[in-house]
Design a protein around this motif. Structure first.
Motif, PDB file in Angstrom:
ATOM      1  N   TYR A  86       0.841  -1.027  -0.044  1.00  0.00           N
ATOM      2  CA  TYR A  86       0.118  -0.054  -0.071  1.00  0.00           C
ATOM      3  C   TYR A  86       0.967   1.430   0.016  1.00  0.00           C
ATOM      4  O   TYR A  86       0.682   2.303  -0.641  1.00  0.00           O
ATOM      5  CB  TYR A  86      -0.817  -0.068   1.355  1.00  0.00           C
ATOM      6  CG  TYR A  86      -1.790   1.274   1.319  1.00  0.00           C
ATOM      7  CD1 TYR A  86      -2.751   1.439   0.488  1.00  0.00           C
ATOM      8  CD2 TYR A  86      -1.478   2.173   2.226  1.00  0.00           C
ATOM      9  CE1 TYR A  86      -3.476   2.429   0.461  1.00  0.00           C
ATOM     10  CE2 TYR A  86      -2.278   3.370   2.331  1.00  0.00           C
ATOM     11  CZ  TYR A  86      -3.453   3.452   1.437  1.00  0.00           C
ATOM     12  OH  TYR A  86      -4.100   4.688   1.385  1.00  0.00           O
ATOM     13  N   PHE A  87       2.022   1.223   0.734  1.00  0.00           N
ATOM     14  CA  PHE A  87       2.812   2.274   0.949  1.00  0.00           C
ATOM     15  C   PHE A  87       3.502   2.563  -0.551  1.00  0.00           C
ATOM     16  O   PHE A  87       3.699   3.672  -0.888  1.00  0.00           O
ATOM     17  CB  PHE A  87       4.048   2.034   1.840  1.00  0.00           C
ATOM     18  CG  PHE A  87       4.920   3.358   2.200  1.00  0.00           C
ATOM     19  CD1 PHE A  87       4.483   4.512   2.859  1.00  0.00           C
ATOM     20  CD2 PHE A  87       6.211   3.350   1.603  1.00  0.00           C
ATOM     21  CE1 PHE A  87       5.403   5.305   2.899  1.00  0.00           C
ATOM     22  CE2 PHE A  87       6.985   4.259   1.879  1.00  0.00           C
ATOM     23  CZ  PHE A  87       6.595   5.360   2.491  1.00  0.00           C
ATOM     24  N   ILE A  88       4.022   1.553  -1.213  1.00  0.00           N
ATOM     25  CA  ILE A  88       4.607   1.811  -2.784  1.00  0.00           C
ATOM     26  C   ILE A  88       3.681   2.324  -3.557  1.00  0.00           C
ATOM     27  O   ILE A  88       3.904   3.196  -4.336  1.00  0.00           O
ATOM     28  CB  ILE A  88       5.151   0.329  -2.824  1.00  0.00           C
ATOM     29  CG1 ILE A  88       6.371  -0.079  -2.013  1.00  0.00           C
ATOM     30  CG2 ILE A  88       5.555   0.252  -4.421  1.00  0.00           C
ATOM     31  CD1 ILE A  88       6.890  -1.338  -2.099  1.00  0.00           C
TER      32      ILE A  88
ATOM     33  N   SER B 102       1.173   4.154  -2.791  1.00  0.00           N
ATOM     34  CA  SER B 102       0.730   5.432  -2.630  1.00  0.00           C
ATOM     35  C   SER B 102       1.850   6.400  -3.038  1.00  0.00           C
ATOM     36  O   SER B 102       1.671   7.632  -3.679  1.00  0.00           O
ATOM     37  CB  SER B 102       0.731   5.678  -1.160  1.00  0.00           C
ATOM     38  OG  SER B 102      -0.599   5.083  -0.673  1.00  0.00           O
ATOM     39  N   ILE B 103       2.985   6.145  -2.948  1.00  0.00           N
ATOM     40  CA  ILE B 103       4.085   7.002  -3.018  1.00  0.00           C
ATOM     41  C   ILE B 103       4.196   6.977  -4.844  1.00  0.00           C
ATOM     42  O   ILE B 103       4.348   8.017  -5.265  1.00  0.00           O
ATOM     43  CB  ILE B 103       5.478   6.185  -2.858  1.00  0.00           C
ATOM     44  CG1 ILE B 103       5.718   6.190  -1.392  1.00  0.00           C
ATOM     45  CG2 ILE B 103       6.868   6.726  -3.649  1.00  0.00           C
ATOM     46  CD1 ILE B 103       5.873   7.653  -0.743  1.00  0.00           C
ATOM     47  N   ASN B 104       3.784   5.893  -5.581  1.00  0.00           N
ATOM     48  CA  ASN B 104       3.680   5.882  -7.039  1.00  0.00           C
ATOM     49  C   ASN B 104       2.656   7.039  -7.407  1.00  0.00           C
ATOM     50  O   ASN B 104       2.850   7.716  -8.257  1.00  0.00           O
ATOM     51  CB  ASN B 104       3.543   4.615  -7.793  1.00  0.00           C
ATOM     52  CG  ASN B 104       4.910   3.912  -7.682  1.00  0.00           C
ATOM     53  OD1 ASN B 104       5.841   4.173  -7.612  1.00  0.00           O
ATOM     54  ND2 ASN B 104       4.807   2.699  -7.591  1.00  0.00           N
ATOM     55  N   LYS B 105       1.444   7.210  -6.793  1.00  0.00           N
ATOM     56  CA  LYS B 105       0.487   7.857  -7.004  1.00  0.00           C
ATOM     57  C   LYS B 105       0.659   9.319  -6.867  1.00  0.00           C
ATOM     58  O   LYS B 105       0.531  10.166  -7.515  1.00  0.00           O
ATOM     59  CB  LYS B 105      -0.851   7.475  -6.124  1.00  0.00           C
ATOM     60  CG  LYS B 105      -1.552   6.255  -6.829  1.00  0.00           C
ATOM     61  CD  LYS B 105      -2.873   5.977  -6.043  1.00  0.00           C
ATOM     62  CE  LYS B 105      -3.486   4.959  -6.758  1.00  0.00           C
ATOM     63  NZ  LYS B 105      -4.790   4.550  -6.024  1.00  0.00           N
ATOM     64  N   THR B 106       1.482   9.543  -5.804  1.00  0.00           N
ATOM     65  CA  THR B 106       2.055  10.833  -5.314  1.00  0.00           C
ATOM     66  C   THR B 106       2.883  11.442  -6.460  1.00  0.00           C
ATOM     67  O   THR B 106       2.951  12.516  -6.733  1.00  0.00           O
ATOM     68  CB  THR B 106       2.629  10.986  -3.995  1.00  0.00           C
ATOM     69  OG1 THR B 106       1.814  10.293  -2.852  1.00  0.00           O
ATOM     70  CG2 THR B 106       3.181  12.116  -3.564  1.00  0.00           C
ATOM     71  N   ILE B 107       4.159  10.542  -6.792  1.00  0.00           N
ATOM     72  CA  ILE B 107       4.984  10.934  -7.923  1.00  0.00           C
ATOM     73  C   ILE B 107       4.080  11.376  -9.133  1.00  0.00           C
ATOM     74  O   ILE B 107       4.695  12.164  -9.634  1.00  0.00           O
ATOM     75  CB  ILE B 107       6.149   9.906  -8.051  1.00  0.00           C
ATOM     76  CG1 ILE B 107       6.801   9.596  -6.884  1.00  0.00           C
ATOM     77  CG2 ILE B 107       6.854  10.001  -9.256  1.00  0.00           C
ATOM     78  CD1 ILE B 107       7.884   8.613  -6.882  1.00  0.00           C
ATOM     79  N   ASP B 108       3.162  10.638  -9.750  1.00  0.00           N
ATOM     80  CA  ASP B 108       2.483  10.849 -10.639  1.00  0.00           C
ATOM     81  C   ASP B 108       1.786  12.153 -10.572  1.00  0.00           C
ATOM     82  O   ASP B 108       1.655  12.792 -11.636  1.00  0.00           O
ATOM     83  CB  ASP B 108       1.545   9.629 -10.994  1.00  0.00           C
ATOM     84  CG  ASP B 108       2.334   8.508 -11.469  1.00  0.00           C
ATOM     85  OD1 ASP B 108       3.397   8.137 -11.885  1.00  0.00           O
ATOM     86  OD2 ASP B 108       1.832   7.350 -11.591  1.00  0.00           O
TER      87      ASP B 108
ATOM     88  N   THR C 236       2.242  14.665  -8.768  1.00  0.00           N
ATOM     89  CA  THR C 236       3.235  15.703  -8.657  1.00  0.00           C
ATOM     90  C   THR C 236       3.821  16.040 -10.301  1.00  0.00           C
ATOM     91  O   THR C 236       3.923  17.159 -10.667  1.00  0.00           O
ATOM     92  CB  THR C 236       4.496  15.362  -7.621  1.00  0.00           C
ATOM     93  OG1 THR C 236       3.860  15.346  -6.432  1.00  0.00           O
ATOM     94  CG2 THR C 236       5.558  16.646  -7.606  1.00  0.00           C
TER      95      THR C 236
END
Length: 94
Positions: free
Chosen positions: A56-58, A60-66, A68
């Motif tokens: 889930y953390f990974i 979330s990080i990928n969605k945040t990067i996309d 941004t």
């Protein structure tokens, strides 16, 4: 065919995990195992328990990067900073 000791230990961990899901008798027999195997089993269960959180953390990080990347590429006007001053072609909105 001989298996390395490490592979055999991991297979036994999985076997214990599956047996502990349906057999209280096998859970009771865990107390006769050496303390090192018991501690290893607890670490194994901890690893399995943290996998969903890590996935889930990974994600979330990928969605945040996309998001941004989308914000910087499409929504923000072009600008540059020269000697600490923001320079942009956009008009100031009050």
């Amino acid at each position: 065919m001989m298996m390395p000791k490490d592979v055999k230990d991991v297979m036994m961990m999985w076997k214990r995990l599956l047996q502990s899901l349906y057999s209280p008798v096998h859970i009771a027999r865990f107390r006769f195992h050496p303390i090192g195997k018991a501690i290893g089993y607890v670490f194994f269960l901890s690893l399995i328990a943290t996998l969903p959180i890590a996935i889930y953390f990974i994600i979330s990080i990928n969605k945040t990067i996309d998001s941004t990347r989308e914000l910087l590429g499409e929504e923000l006007p072009p600008f540059e900073v020269v000697d600490g001053i923001l320079i942009s072609d956009e008009k100031k909105n009050n």
